[in-house]
Design an enzyme around this catalytic site. Structure first.
Site, mmCIF file in Angstrom:
data_model
loop_
_atom_site.group_PDB
_atom_site.id
_atom_site.type_symbol
_atom_site.label_atom_id
_atom_site.label_comp_id
_atom_site.label_asym_id
_atom_site.label_seq_id
_atom_site.Cartn_x
_atom_site.Cartn_y
_atom_site.Cartn_z
ATOM 1 N N GLY A 107 0.833 -1.207 0.000
ATOM 2 C CA GLY A 107 0.000 0.000 0.000
ATOM 3 C C GLY A 107 0.864 1.251 0.000
ATOM 4 O O GLY A 107 0.503 2.263 0.607
ATOM 5 N N GLY A 149 -0.454 4.900 -1.157
ATOM 6 C CA GLY A 149 -1.544 5.561 -0.427
ATOM 7 C C GLY A 149 -1.053 6.687 0.470
ATOM 8 O O GLY A 149 0.135 7.029 0.485
ATOM 9 N N ASP A 192 2.360 -1.869 -4.351
ATOM 10 C CA ASP A 192 0.965 -1.424 -4.373
ATOM 11 C C ASP A 192 0.335 -1.976 -5.640
ATOM 12 O O ASP A 192 1.063 -2.500 -6.503
ATOM 13 C CB ASP A 192 0.892 0.122 -4.361
ATOM 14 N N ILE A 193 -0.988 -1.826 -5.767
ATOM 15 C CA ILE A 193 -1.608 -2.148 -7.066
ATOM 16 C C ILE A 193 -1.733 -0.873 -7.906
ATOM 17 O O ILE A 193 -2.120 -0.922 -9.050
ATOM 18 C CB ILE A 193 -2.997 -2.834 -6.924
ATOM 19 N N ASP A 209 -0.217 -7.384 -5.584
ATOM 20 C CA ASP A 209 -1.576 -7.418 -5.039
ATOM 21 C C ASP A 209 -1.572 -8.289 -3.787
ATOM 22 O O ASP A 209 -1.370 -9.505 -3.872
ATOM 23 C CB ASP A 209 -2.523 -7.992 -6.109
ATOM 24 N N TYR A 222 -16.219 -0.870 7.703
ATOM 25 C CA TYR A 222 -14.801 -0.621 7.956
ATOM 26 C C TYR A 222 -14.471 -0.878 9.430
ATOM 27 O O TYR A 222 -13.493 -1.571 9.759
ATOM 28 C CB TYR A 222 -14.508 0.831 7.575
ATOM 29 N N LYS A 253 -12.041 -3.694 11.077
ATOM 30 C CA LYS A 253 -10.881 -3.344 11.910
ATOM 31 C C LYS A 253 -10.946 -4.057 13.266
ATOM 32 O O LYS A 253 -9.938 -4.530 13.778
ATOM 33 C CB LYS A 253 -10.787 -1.822 12.106
#
Ligand code: AKB
Length: 316
Positions: free
Chosen positions: A8, A11, A34-35, A52, A142, A146
């Protein structure tokens, strides 16, 4: 010698974390993945590869081939976006975590950072100075992902000795890479719009107070937690991380002090209900005692740096 994988890295957090890690551990030892394509700074400053995290075989192969010792897994669908695609968001967030936990179990990359969030709390949680251990009934996809993730992290630590470390991030304020799809995004957007247009239409009410933290503080404390002696860590679920709390109106007023003509208007959308279900302020005493969590930036300092850096960025 540590060899670090950041998942990631394109981001909001990853794009700054990679730069900080490369400074400490040497560019060639920090693998950004990252993708999505990375920022130029990341691509030019060290190894970057499209990877990925949902593809377990490739992930494990990457970790073994590059002799990775630590993983930071930052891949997630944030709170606002997750409400638009609940089942997909659940699949992505959980699979991303479970793949890194399994990869840690099956390889030498035993040390893992995974971010939790203030979203683990819900409308029945005490809203002010929210303690580490309290009622936790999140009502967003979300938040549910988490909270489940925290439980899985602790389980992998107890059962398989995976050295997982985690914090419950508040809203993060940064200028290098904008966040996408979160509820706390207004606290970043407002700076960009203030410079571009001199006005901002905020998607939460002026009285909405949430815990926030400047990215430099978040990065420094994240790396501090990863470097802490494991004997000092009493929690393997996730540590409360408070930052500072202010309302949307207090933020707008602080910007107006610096840009006198700036105006903010308020048009709450579906994210208001999410913000209302989260704490207004957090107690992070345990993180302070266990590993020395400390945030340096107050609202004035955040505004000074953000307005200067966003201006520079937009003028480029
Ligand atoms: C979001 O708003 O979804 C995130 C978070 C607080 O975890 N910034």
């Amino acid at each position: 010698m540590e060899r670090i994988l950041v998942i990631g890295s394109s981001g909001q957090i990853g794009s700054e974390l990679v730069l900080a890690l490369r400074k400490t551990y040497g560019s060639s030892n920090v693998f950004a993945t990252d993708i999505k394509n990375p920022t130029e700074e990341i691509r030019n400053g060290g190894p970057f590869q499209i990877l990925d995290v949902l593809d377990y075989k490739n992930l494990l192969h990457f970790i073994v081939r590059h002799k990775i010792t630590q993983v930071y897994n930052l891949a997630a669908v944030l709170s606002g976006n997750a409400e638009k695609i609940p089942l997909q968001a659940w699949d992505i967030n959980m699979k991303a975590l479970m793949n890194t936990l399994e990869a840690a179990r099956q390889s030498d990359a035993k040390k893992l950072f995974w971010p939790s969030s203030i979203a683990v709390f819900g409308p029945t949680t005490p809203r002010h100075n929210t303690p580490q251990l309290t009622v936790m009934e999140p009502n967003t996809v979300y938040g549910i992902s988490k909270l489940a993730g925290e439980r899985w992290g602790e389980y992998y630590n107890n059962r398989y000795d995976v050295d997982i470390r985690s914090v419950r991030y508040p809203g993060l304020i940064s200028y290098k890479t904008e966040p996408g799809g979160g509820t706390t995004d207004y606290a970043v957007e407002i700076f960009f719009e203030a410079i571009k247009k001199g006005s901002y239409e905020c998607f939460v009410k002026e009285s909405t107070a949430l815990p926030m933290m400047f990215m430099d503080d978040a990065i420094e404390n994240t790396i501090k937690l990863m470097n802490a002696d494991s004997k000092q860590l009493s929690l393997r679920s996730s540590y409360n991380m408070a930052g500072i709390s202010f309302t949307a109106e207090e933020l707008a007023t602080a910007i107006k002090k610096r840009i006198p003509g700036f105006t903010a208007t308020y048009k709450p959308d579906f994210r208001q209900a999410i913000a209302d279900s989260w704490p207004a302020s957090i107690d992070d005493d345990i993180a302070q005692k266990d590993w020395g969590l400390k945030a340096e930036f107050d609202l004035d300092r955040i505004c000074d740096v953000m307005l200067e850096k966003v201006k520079e960025k937009l003028e480029k």
